[in-house]
Design an enzyme around this catalytic site. Structure first.
Site, PDB file in Angstrom:
ATOM      1  N   ASP A 231       0.956  -1.231   0.090  1.00 38.77           N
ATOM      2  CA  ASP A 231      -0.142   0.005  -0.018  1.00 38.77           C
ATOM      3  C   ASP A 231       0.911   1.222  -0.014  1.00 38.77           C
ATOM      4  O   ASP A 231       0.746   2.230   0.748  1.00 38.77           O
ATOM      5  CB  ASP A 231      -0.771   0.028   1.071  1.00 38.77           C
ATOM      6  N   GLU A 429     -11.763  -0.060  -2.921  1.00 33.88           N
ATOM      7  CA  GLU A 429     -10.976   0.429  -1.920  1.00 33.88           C
ATOM      8  C   GLU A 429      -9.877   1.525  -2.538  1.00 33.88           C
ATOM      9  O   GLU A 429     -10.097   1.505  -3.805  1.00 33.88           O
ATOM     10  CB  GLU A 429     -10.432  -0.448  -1.124  1.00 33.88           C
TER      11      GLU A 429
END
Ligand SMILES: [Ca+2]
Ligand SMILES: [Ca+2]
Ligand SMILES: [Ca+2]
Length: 806
Positions: A231, A429
């Site tokens: 991420d 997301e």
């Protein structure tokens, strides 16, 4: 037998019904311990270090109580006193995770006392282990008489099948669902002292060192090969790119025999990994920020996934705001004084949660990504997960409306107003926004479908498939109708990296040196370790982002080659040894004290697990025409006979210098060696040799010395405007360890400084007496002494053109 199960109303599950692990409660005087080893696993059990290593049971949000040190001790000067108990589980807790082992027996002793006047004449207390989730097991019990110290003394055996990855010991009173109906009976204050749990010594932690070459020489993806990171979110500051990542290495636990780790458990992750680079190939490891958990910067959060960071001047001070997902339920922010901290929490509760206006229908209030507009107005993008079941099935699949945008307050740690829907097609997301040429770009990760997204799963034409990065273009940071959808920016990474690399993704975009870059992750290091059967441990990657003339983005192709190195590496300075282009077989660890390169407030790491045959390397190092004279390293010898060989361009290239690590074992020292034939631009390999089977040494920093003896000085020049007049400002920082003289020459004047102290700056702003100035140069002459020799260093520095407005 005191073992019993907690009722479901307390959120505990019936995992232990028949395990018979409660043994010999309290009454084993004279019995020999089951274990021959006699290691006490409890730290500060006598509370003589105050409350160090203790906290209040945090297994249940309602268990909040207050813990204080008291002089009413059973032995020594101090004991722990717990007050304001809200549940029967409220009590002192210590984390024994990683210390206790399944299948082992332990002896527990402790002293406990209660004295509330309205309380019962006697009261039973438990020592209990919380194994995570809803699994609680009473270990040992004692019945105390009011006002007198009672002694826990018993043994317990942890079942061979019990997971002990979480094991928290705490002290409590017997469970009841409604203790507040009789607080004198159930919620009395109590005092604890002399806690010990004695048994088998904790297992040596399994090595997490990556033994394979995870980033191949010549390739630039993944960014690092010695640890994982997911991420990734890029921040550009002061000529460096910082990457903040979910610490996927935290729960990585390769089996010592098979080398295979259990699959990633996101619930284990409460740290954020930080690396940085000034060239996008050689990355410095800054270690992990302990963000969440009992010892975290924000202890009211449990997890730290999917970081997003930005900087902003607040009340005249530049600060860095690091947002993260506290699991799926909420998001939070911590504040840094620099990109490397120190970090503090300005909040005592989460920033985004069920109370955030406009976010009520968002299933997962996570993945917070900040964006500060050109006018200084900050925004936060967050959310994801399954669409609301109240939506029509077709809309749930194609337009789940599960992501939000919201204004942040000027303090960056609060929100303002109501969150607005980001109607990103097939969104799941990882929302992220950047701005280019007046247009706002929102990118996100698409969902994989499934029951969560309703019965009609027919994607609309052009909408993204599963696990892809889509994007939208808008004229406003809060305006994201579905019509703003612009296409797929990045297909799933498995399309490029093959079997074992599928799964989710999470991207960011940053601008650096006039180019745009796209960050994403892929389990490519995991694949190099374990082949096509990966366990979900992800690695950071970067590709360049290029735009079409109409502002749309050319679809990114994932490659191991990655991006070009944007500048050569400067070897003539002290730089952290935990800076790698490539590496093999080493690990890093944080040590006390600040960084020689990044300052005393920044974390410092050292290279460890250095075995014979391991190596680290730097890409494209510019030694200049006159070349390097020598190499100096700060090392800590761990065995006799270790050496550092310096090679050029290949791990098997010719040795151009050898540093003998012959300093006293266990002590930090500087070692150096002369170099021969080191000039021009080369990859540099540090190859490590010494006795097999031993950790050879640790390395903190490197520094090359130029063959042209040179005074270390950092020279910069810039243009500025004062009252409509252009100035050329020249600055020289003395990086030497002794005073130096500085003289500056420009077409607009000159100035000399007699004795500039170590670390100090010489600074002069020369007026051009004109409203504009063309690009040009300044010459800075520095004089000083090195090793008793007088040395003069001359630097020429460029400044840009400048025109003063108005
Ligand atoms: Ca004590
Ligand atoms: Ca090693
Ligand atoms: Ca270091």
């Amino acid at each position: 037998m005191e073992q019993r199960l907690r009722r479901a109303t307390r959120g505990r599950v019936a995992a232990l019904a028949t395990l018979g692990l409660m043994l010999a409660t309290g009454f084993v005087a004279g019995a020999a311990p089951v274990q021959a080893a006699d290691t006490n696993l409890v730290v500060n059990g006598g509370f003589e270090d105050g409350l160090a290593n203790w906290f209040v049971n945090n297994g249940n949000a309602a268990d909040g109580a207050q813990l204080s040190a008291t002089s009413d001790a059973f032995s020594g000067a101090t004991a722990a006193h717990v007050t304001n108990r809200a549940t029967t589980g409220s009590g002192p807790m210590q984390d024994l995770s990683g210390k206790v082992q399944a299948g082992q027996a332990y002896t527990l002793t402790a002293r406990i006392k209660y004295a509330n006047e309205s309380g019962p004449a006697t009261k039973q207390f438990f020592a209990t282990m919380h194994y995570g989730g809803g699994t609680y097991t009473n270990l040992v019990s004692v019945t105390a008489t009011k006002g007198q110290w009672a002694q826990f003394s018993g043994t317990f055996t942890i079942p061979a099948t019990q997971s002990v990855s979480t094991a928290r010991l705490f002290f409590e009173t017997p469970w009841t669902s409604t203790p507040s109906t009789d607080p004198a009976l159930h919620l009395m204050d109590f005092t604890l002292d002399d806690v010990s749990v004695v048994g088998a010594a904790p297992p040596a932690p399994a090595s997490k060192t990556i033994e394979v070459v995870g980033k191949l020489p010549g390739e630039h993806n993944p960014l690092i090969g010695h640890k994982f990171g997911a991420d990734g979110f890029g921040l550009v500051h002061d000529g460096r790119v910082y990457m903040y990542m979910t610490n996927d290495t935290q729960g990585y636990a390769p089996n010592p025999t098979t080398g295979v780790s259990p699959g990633i458990n996101y619930g284990d992750i409460n740290q954020i990994t930080v690396i940085s680079s000034e060239d996008l190939v050689n990355w410095t490891d800054h270690g992990e920020i302990q963000v969440a958990g009992p010892n975290g910067v924000a202890p009211f959060t449990a997890n730290s996934w999917a970081p997003g960071i930005t900087k902003k001047v607040v009340n005249g001070v530049e600060k860095f705001f690091l947002y993260y997902a506290n699991g799926g339920g909420s998001s939070n922010v911590i504040t840094g004084a620099s990109p490397l901290g120190p970090w503090t929490s300005e909040r005592t509760s989460t920033l985004i949660d069920g109370r955030t206006p406009g976010a009520e229908a968002v299933a997962w209030k996570f993945d917070p990504a900040p964006f500060v507009d050109d006018d200084g107005q900050p925004y936060l993008y967050f959310g994801g997960g399954p669409a609301s079941t109240s939506m029509p099935p077709a809309e749930r699949f194609n337009n789940p409306k599960n992501i939000r945008s919201i204004e942040l307050g000027d303090d960056m740690v609060s929100t303002e107003g109501t969150a607005a829907v980001v109607d990103a097609p097939v969104a799941f997301e990882a929302g992220h926004v950047f701005k280019r040429q007046g247009k706002y770009y929102f990118s996100y990760s698409s969902h994989f479908g499934g029951n969560d997204f309703g019965g009609s799963q027919q994607p609309l034409p052009g909408y993204p498939g599963g696990g892809q990065i889509g994007y939208m273009i808008s004229d406003g940071p809060m305006s994201w109708p579905k019509e703003a959808y612009a296409g797929v920016l990045f297909p799933n990474q498995s399309q490029f990296f093959g079997a074992g690399t599928g799964g989710n993704n999470h991207q960011s975009v940053f601008e650096f040196g006039g180019k745009y870059y796209f960050t994403y992750h892929a389990p490519t290091l995991n694949k190099r370790i374990n082949g096509n059967t990966t366990q979900g441990y992800r690695s950071p990657h970067i590709q360049e982002l290029t735009f079409n003339p109409d502002g749309t983005i050319q679809q990114v192709v994932g490659t191991y080659a990655g991006v070009d190195q944007v500048r050569d590496f400067d070897p003539y300075r002290v730089f952290e040894a935990e800076t790698f282009g490539w590496s093999k077989g080493v690990a890093t660890t944080k040590v006390d004290g600040g960084s020689a390169q990044f300052g005393g407030a920044a974390p410092n790491l050292v290279v460890r697990d250095v075995d014979n045959g391991d190596w680290t390397a730097l890409s494209s190092v510019d030694f200049g025409d006159s070349g390097a004279r020598s190499l100096t390293a700060r090392v800590r010898a761990l065995a006799a006979g270790g050496q550092i060989q310096v090679r050029l361009d290949d791990v098997n290239g010719p040795v151009v210098g050898t540093v003998a690590v012959d300093t006293p074992v266990g002590q930090w020292a500087e070692v150096s060696a002369e170099l021969t034939g080191v000039s021009g631009v080369h990859d540099v390999y540090f190859t490590y040799t010494g006795p097999a089977g031993a950790d050879l040494f640790e390395i903190d920093t490197w520094a090359f010395q130029s063959a042209t003896v040179d005074l270390p000085v950092t020279v910069t020049a810039s243009t500025r405007c004062v009252g409509g007049t252009a100035y050329v400002a020249v600055q020289a920082r003395n990086d030497h360890d002794a005073p130096v003289g500085v003289s500056m020459e420009t077409p607009y004047g000159s100035r000399s400084f007699a004795a500039v102290a170590p670390g100090a700056n010489a600074y002069q702003s020369f007026t051009t007496r004109a409203g504009s100035v063309p690009a040009g140069s300044a010459t800075v002459r520095v004089t000083g002494a090195i090793g008793g020799q007088d040395v003069t260093t001359v630097r020429t520095v460029q400044h840009p053109a400048g025109t003063c407005g108005g």
